[in-house]
Design a protein around this motif. Structure first.
Motif, PDB file in Angstrom:
ATOM      1  N   THR A   1      52.907  46.926  36.790  1.00 58.13           N
ATOM      2  CA  THR A   1      53.798  44.892  36.847  1.00 58.13           C
ATOM      3  C   THR A   1      51.903  44.382  37.374  1.00 58.13           C
ATOM      4  O   THR A   1      51.288  45.535  37.804  1.00 58.13           O
ATOM      5  N   VAL A   2      51.580  43.356  36.288  1.00 55.10           N
ATOM      6  CA  VAL A   2      50.229  43.044  36.863  1.00 55.10           C
ATOM      7  C   VAL A   2      50.422  41.904  37.825  1.00 55.10           C
ATOM      8  O   VAL A   2      51.410  41.110  37.871  1.00 55.10           O
ATOM      9  N   THR A   3      49.421  42.732  39.179  1.00 56.94           N
ATOM     10  CA  THR A   3      49.412  41.768  40.298  1.00 56.94           C
ATOM     11  C   THR A   3      47.880  40.503  40.924  1.00 56.94           C
ATOM     12  O   THR A   3      47.050  40.928  39.882  1.00 56.94           O
ATOM     13  N   ALA A   4      48.005  39.644  41.498  1.00 52.81           N
ATOM     14  CA  ALA A   4      46.434  39.147  41.484  1.00 52.81           C
ATOM     15  C   ALA A   4      46.006  38.911  42.631  1.00 52.81           C
ATOM     16  O   ALA A   4      47.163  39.178  44.207  1.00 52.81           O
ATOM     17  N   ASP A   5      44.874  39.543  42.949  1.00 54.76           N
ATOM     18  CA  ASP A   5      44.593  39.597  44.437  1.00 54.76           C
ATOM     19  C   ASP A   5      44.137  37.679  44.771  1.00 54.76           C
ATOM     20  O   ASP A   5      43.026  37.479  44.535  1.00 54.76           O
ATOM     21  N   PHE A   6      44.481  37.137  45.642  1.00 56.04           N
ATOM     22  CA  PHE A   6      44.637  35.265  45.924  1.00 56.04           C
ATOM     23  C   PHE A   6      43.324  34.986  46.499  1.00 56.04           C
ATOM     24  O   PHE A   6      42.449  34.677  45.817  1.00 56.04           O
ATOM     25  N   HIS A   7      42.885  36.101  47.778  1.00 58.65           N
ATOM     26  CA  HIS A   7      40.616  35.503  48.009  1.00 58.65           C
ATOM     27  C   HIS A   7      39.888  36.005  47.180  1.00 58.65           C
ATOM     28  O   HIS A   7      38.780  35.259  46.984  1.00 58.65           O
ATOM     29  N   THR A   8      39.913  37.212  46.367  1.00 60.69           N
ATOM     30  CA  THR A   8      38.936  37.512  44.748  1.00 60.69           C
ATOM     31  C   THR A   8      38.849  36.443  44.095  1.00 60.69           C
ATOM     32  O   THR A   8      38.102  35.723  43.880  1.00 60.69           O
ATOM     33  N   LEU A   9      40.555  35.353  44.021  1.00 60.18           N
ATOM     34  CA  LEU A   9      40.968  34.685  42.521  1.00 60.18           C
ATOM     35  C   LEU A   9      40.427  33.122  43.668  1.00 60.18           C
ATOM     36  O   LEU A   9      39.102  32.439  42.758  1.00 60.18           O
ATOM     37  N   LEU A  10      39.733  33.173  44.520  1.00 61.88           N
ATOM     38  CA  LEU A  10      39.464  31.749  45.897  1.00 61.88           C
ATOM     39  C   LEU A  10      37.945  31.886  46.040  1.00 61.88           C
ATOM     40  O   LEU A  10      37.830  30.293  45.502  1.00 61.88           O
ATOM     41  N   ASN A  11      37.612  32.925  45.442  1.00 66.24           N
ATOM     42  CA  ASN A  11      36.333  33.116  45.465  1.00 66.24           C
ATOM     43  C   ASN A  11      35.130  32.874  44.535  1.00 66.24           C
ATOM     44  O   ASN A  11      34.065  32.566  44.262  1.00 66.24           O
ATOM     45  N   GLN A  12      36.104  33.056  43.573  1.00 68.21           N
ATOM     46  CA  GLN A  12      35.507  31.752  42.607  1.00 68.21           C
ATOM     47  C   GLN A  12      35.107  30.629  41.583  1.00 68.21           C
ATOM     48  O   GLN A  12      35.544  29.605  42.490  1.00 68.21           O
ATOM     49  N   PRO A  13      34.091  30.022  41.746  1.00 69.02           N
ATOM     50  CA  PRO A  13      33.519  29.007  41.191  1.00 69.02           C
ATOM     51  C   PRO A  13      34.846  28.214  40.806  1.00 69.02           C
ATOM     52  O   PRO A  13      34.557  26.942  41.555  1.00 69.02           O
TER      53      PRO A  13
ATOM     54  N   LYS B   1      37.354  45.312  33.550  1.00 69.67           N
ATOM     55  CA  LYS B   1      37.643  44.829  34.876  1.00 69.67           C
ATOM     56  C   LYS B   1      37.099  44.141  35.459  1.00 69.67           C
ATOM     57  O   LYS B   1      37.079  42.721  36.640  1.00 69.67           O
ATOM     58  N   THR B   2      35.280  43.437  34.854  1.00 64.51           N
ATOM     59  CA  THR B   2      34.603  43.078  35.533  1.00 64.51           C
ATOM     60  C   THR B   2      34.922  41.557  34.676  1.00 64.51           C
ATOM     61  O   THR B   2      34.296  40.216  34.988  1.00 64.51           O
ATOM     62  N   GLU B   3      35.401  41.841  33.627  1.00 64.96           N
ATOM     63  CA  GLU B   3      36.107  40.358  33.198  1.00 64.96           C
ATOM     64  C   GLU B   3      37.091  39.613  33.693  1.00 64.96           C
ATOM     65  O   GLU B   3      37.749  38.814  33.205  1.00 64.96           O
ATOM     66  N   PHE B   4      38.258  40.979  34.626  1.00 65.98           N
ATOM     67  CA  PHE B   4      39.272  40.149  35.314  1.00 65.98           C
ATOM     68  C   PHE B   4      38.972  40.844  36.689  1.00 65.98           C
ATOM     69  O   PHE B   4      39.400  40.964  37.185  1.00 65.98           O
ATOM     70  N   PRO B   5      38.007  40.031  37.241  1.00 68.47           N
ATOM     71  CA  PRO B   5      38.170  40.312  39.241  1.00 68.47           C
ATOM     72  C   PRO B   5      38.963  40.280  39.826  1.00 68.47           C
ATOM     73  O   PRO B   5      39.514  38.597  39.401  1.00 68.47           O
ATOM     74  N   GLY B   6      39.511  40.682  41.066  1.00 68.59           N
ATOM     75  CA  GLY B   6      40.902  40.308  41.926  1.00 68.59           C
ATOM     76  C   GLY B   6      42.230  40.629  40.681  1.00 68.59           C
ATOM     77  O   GLY B   6      43.338  40.847  41.317  1.00 68.59           O
ATOM     78  N   ILE B   7      42.471  41.431  39.909  1.00 70.75           N
ATOM     79  CA  ILE B   7      43.282  41.091  38.829  1.00 70.75           C
ATOM     80  C   ILE B   7      43.702  42.547  38.678  1.00 70.75           C
ATOM     81  O   ILE B   7      42.866  43.609  38.723  1.00 70.75           O
ATOM     82  N   SER B   8      44.866  43.356  38.355  1.00 70.85           N
ATOM     83  CA  SER B   8      45.158  44.717  39.019  1.00 70.85           C
ATOM     84  C   SER B   8      46.446  45.282  37.942  1.00 70.85           C
ATOM     85  O   SER B   8      47.428  44.428  37.769  1.00 70.85           O
ATOM     86  N   ALA B   9      47.053  46.277  38.019  1.00 69.09           N
ATOM     87  CA  ALA B   9      48.256  46.920  37.085  1.00 69.09           C
ATOM     88  C   ALA B   9      48.508  47.569  38.482  1.00 69.09           C
ATOM     89  O   ALA B   9      48.021  48.446  38.621  1.00 69.09           O
ATOM     90  N   GLN B  10      49.707  48.159  38.873  1.00 63.97           N
ATOM     91  CA  GLN B  10      50.398  48.704  39.826  1.00 63.97           C
ATOM     92  C   GLN B  10      51.904  49.042  40.206  1.00 63.97           C
ATOM     93  O   GLN B  10      52.530  47.717  39.043  1.00 63.97           O
ATOM     94  N   GLN B  11      52.166  50.412  40.024  1.00 64.55           N
ATOM     95  CA  GLN B  11      53.994  50.926  39.609  1.00 64.55           C
ATOM     96  C   GLN B  11      54.438  49.673  40.954  1.00 64.55           C
ATOM     97  O   GLN B  11      54.140  49.655  41.939  1.00 64.55           O
TER      98      GLN B  11
END
Length: 731
Positions: A99-111, A174-184
């Motif tokens: 599953t590809v997931t997102a970290d809410f606060h990392t996205l929020l801290n983007q401009p 990863k540098t192009e996708f901050p806050g984005i990850s993939a996990q089982q």
């Protein structure tokens, strides 16, 4: 004041000063200083006591308050328990998917609040950007759906079941996708596809309304957890779910996570062991599908059906099939509206409905076991002879035997074997007259209805599955209530008719209008026709296939009605806890031993020389004797519906098997062959091959269950966490 007194007072003051005695004003000053000192001491003591109270007894409380602004507590869901068959084979299990997931606060801290990142993710995943943007929105009182109902400190799923090659594109950049990850992540898996779908149930996310309304849920759910919504997943949700854990995170004022402060691990859910046998379930479903296909190939409009296999000694459900069915995996990852509407549509046959326990149908002649018992309770002679003409005139009209054939004078034994309707018409009419006919006595016996309820009809069986129907056993009281509830509509139809029906079938529309007129005038009267139809399982009588299977199981086991059960017990994930559920007795049949034995002997002859003879031709009844009864139910505007209710072996009963196919034809032609195929699978009889002289000889193979009997013990959990079959069946 006299000069003398004035001089005396002045001299007295001078003397006191010289002697050091204070005056009144000095005494007041000293007293004020003293009070101030005492007050300061009291305030200091109070402050000291308060500081001690806050720093010693209340230290933990204020420590938690201090941390509260710097920590976030998350609920950690437990691994859900499996649903197993009686041999330990998985009916429902867990699997992991990428599953590809997102970290809410990392996205929020983007401009741009992560918009550019989500656009790049959408391009890699080949999904609309708007879908991903909606998924990371936090749900609130005024937020429309879709949105994220969970904690902003949990990974937010963007896409499930991702190809590893796609996920790798994100992880390597990863540098192009901050806050984005993939996990089982764990999801429910159905290894047998659509098998037993209605019985197993499905999971759906807990709703925000449930989460906010129930305090006990907030201690166990994170807001995005899934709960059972139907079937076994719903009934045993609390046992399957386990106990959630907690994880306390140290967070910064900007929402970043610095680490884990405290963690309580979750406890896995219990494995649910059912009485279902996976092989018998498959055999039952395949036989039912084949029966529907045969009927359709003969021009019958049937497209549904139900079949039930019970253990007559315990009431446990060995198999339960319903058509049409569906694949429960459609619920994973959220179901779209079009698919959901399809599951509920009549055009698709409403596959969410289990016709085995929710479908209600007239039982036809399978109901005669109850009517015969009622007649004997009412004084009919078991050893007597009864007239079975082709038709009989009762209640100002003629009532036909099935296909108009007569059998002369018959015993009750033969009346069951050849399914003579006219004998039972007379029983129904006689009991109606004894109760007063259309002018009933103050306390009518209602022997037919009373006996039917004693067989378990007209009420839920108590099975451990949701949404069970009660069926219907009509009587005078029911007729009155039904009339009061429907009279207004009937009177309106009696006046306006049925123009929508008349366009295609004017004759049927005219019949419906006459019936509506009659019901409008005096539809509360329990007429002769009501009682006559009741005696052969027609008219307003409705039963479910499960109710009928339970009644025949009780006939087989000597008269005990059990509450049907799907669950056999529970196993902890590590095997240290085993909980076995005991059978639950619900009552006994309202007949004496002699009547019961009489019924058993008659039912044994139906597949040999009666209405099911053709369906069981060539079946090795010398090895496995079948007892049963056919039923053909007729309804106005529909074709005949087929039933066959049975148990086997007749001399040492173990299984009760019932099959029902709406609008498929007669019970002996359409339903009995389905039941035969089920028995062939259970006992390992694979069919017949031509023998010498053209005789058909059955081929006997391995029975579906070891020993052709349900296991007496539960499966066991091995040390490595895998599940082994019960000890009495071997690995």
């Amino acid at each position: 004041m006299s000069p003398l007194r004035k001089r005396y007072r002045l001299a007295s003051r001078r003397a006191r000063r010289e002697a050091g005695v204070p005056g009144v004003r000095g005494a007041h000053k000293r007293r004020g200083v003293l009070l101030a000192q005492v007050l300061v001491l009291v305030l200091f003591a109070t402050l000291t006591a308060r500081m001690w109270y806050m720093q010693v007894p209340q230290a933990g409380h204020y420590h938690e308050l201090a941390l509260a602004s710097h920590t976030q507590k998350l609920i950690v869901p437990a691994v859900r328990g499996k649903i197993l068959d009686s041999q330990g084979r998985p009916l429902v299990r867990n699997r992991t998917e990428l599953t590809v997931t997102a970290d809410f606060h990392t996205l929020l801290n983007q401009p741009d609040d992560g918009a550019a990142v989500l656009r790049r993710v959408a391009e890699v995943l080949d999904v609309p950007f708007a879908r991903l943007r909606d998924r990371v929105r936090l749900c609130g009182p005024d937020t429309g759906r879709p949105c994220w109902p969970g904690s902003p400190y949990q990974p937010i799923p963007l896409a499930e079941d991702i190809d590893p090659r796609v996920a790798l594109q994100i992880m390597e950049r990863k540098t192009e996708f901050p806050g984005i990850s993939a996990q089982q992540m764990a999801v429910r898996d159905y290894p047998n596809g659509d098998m037993a779908a209605q019985m197993l149930g499905y999971l759906q996310p807990i709703t925000q309304e449930e989460f906010e309304a129930r305090e006990e849920l907030r201690a166990q759910f994170s807001g995005v957890d899934q709960v059972g919504r139907d079937g076994l997943e719903y009934v045993y949700d609390d046992r399957l779910r386990g106990t959630a854990g907690t994880r306390t995170l140290a967070v910064t004022s900007q929402g970043g996570v610095n680490g884990v402060v405290e963690e309580t691990p979750p406890k896995p859910g219990m494995h649910l062991v059912t009485s279902i046998d996976q092989k018998v379930q498959r055999i039952t479903e395949d036989a039912l599908k084949a029966g529907v296909e045969r009927a359709r190939s003969e021009g019958r409009p049937t497209d549904s059906g139900a079949a039930v296999v019970l253990d007559v000694r315990t009431g446990n459900v060995i198999a339960m099939a319903s058509l049409p069915t569906y694949d429960p995996s459609v619920w994973q990852g959220g179901i779209d509206q079009a698919t959901y509407d399809q599951l509920l549509s009549e055009d698709a046959g409403e596959p969410l409905i289990s016709r085995a326990l929710q479908g209600q149908f007239p039982p036809g002649s399978t109901f005669k076991v109850s009517s015969l018992s009622a007649a004997v309770r009412n004084g009919a002679d078991l050893d007597g002879t009864y007239s079975c003409p082709g038709s009989v005139h009762l209640g100002n009209r003629s009532w036909q035997n099935f296909e108009g054939g007569g059998h002369g004078s018959v015993s009750l034994h033969k009346a069951i074997v050849v399914s003579c309707n006219t004998v039972f018409y007379q029983f129904g009419y006689d009991t109606w007259l004894q109760d007063g006919g259309t002018s009933p006595k103050d306390d009518p016996k209602e022997i037919m209805a009373d006996t039917a309820r004693g067989f378990g009809f007209g009420q839920p069986t108590g099975i451990d599955l949701p949404h069970e129907s009660s069926g219907r056993i009509p009587d005078r009281q029911w007729k009155q209530q039904y009339w009061e509830d429907t009279r207004e509509q009937s009177c309106r139809r009696a006046e306006k008719g049925y123009p929508e029906v008349a366009e295609e079938d004017p004759g049927h529309a005219a019949y419906l209008k006459r019936a509506a007129h009659e019901h409008c005038l005096d539809g509360n009267r329990w007429r002769a026709g009501d009682a006559i139809n009741f005696a052969i399982g027609q008219g307003d009588v409705l039963v479910t296939p499960l109710q009928l299977a339970r009644a025949y199981a009780a006939i087989a086991n000597g008269g005990t009605l059990y509450e049907p059960r799907v669950a056999r017990g529970f196993l902890s994930a590590d095997g240290t806890r085993v909980e076995e559920l005991e059978p639950v007795k619900a009552g006994t049949l309202p007949i004496d031993d002699r009547t019961l034995e009489y019924l058993q002997r008659a039912l044994t002859q139906v597949p040999k020389e009666g209405t099911a003879r053709g369906a069981f031709d060539g079946f090795p009844q010398d090895k496995v004797s079948i007892a049963g009864k056919t039923g053909t139910a007729t309804m106005t505007g529909s074709e005949d519906s087929a039933w066959f209710a049975s148990y086997a072996p007749a001399d040492d009963p173990q299984f009760a098997v019932v099959a029902m196919l709406p609008e498929a034809g007669t019970g002996g032609v359409a339903a009995a062959p389905v039941v035969r195929e089920i028995y062939e699978g259970i006992y390992g009889i694979s069919g017949a091959e031509p023998g010498a002289g053209g005789d058909a000889k059955p081929k006997v193979g391995e029975p579906a269950m070891p020993g052709a009997a349900p296991p007496e013990e539960l499966p066991r959990v091995r040390s490595d966490g895998t599940v082994a079959p019960p000890p009495d069946t071997g690995d």
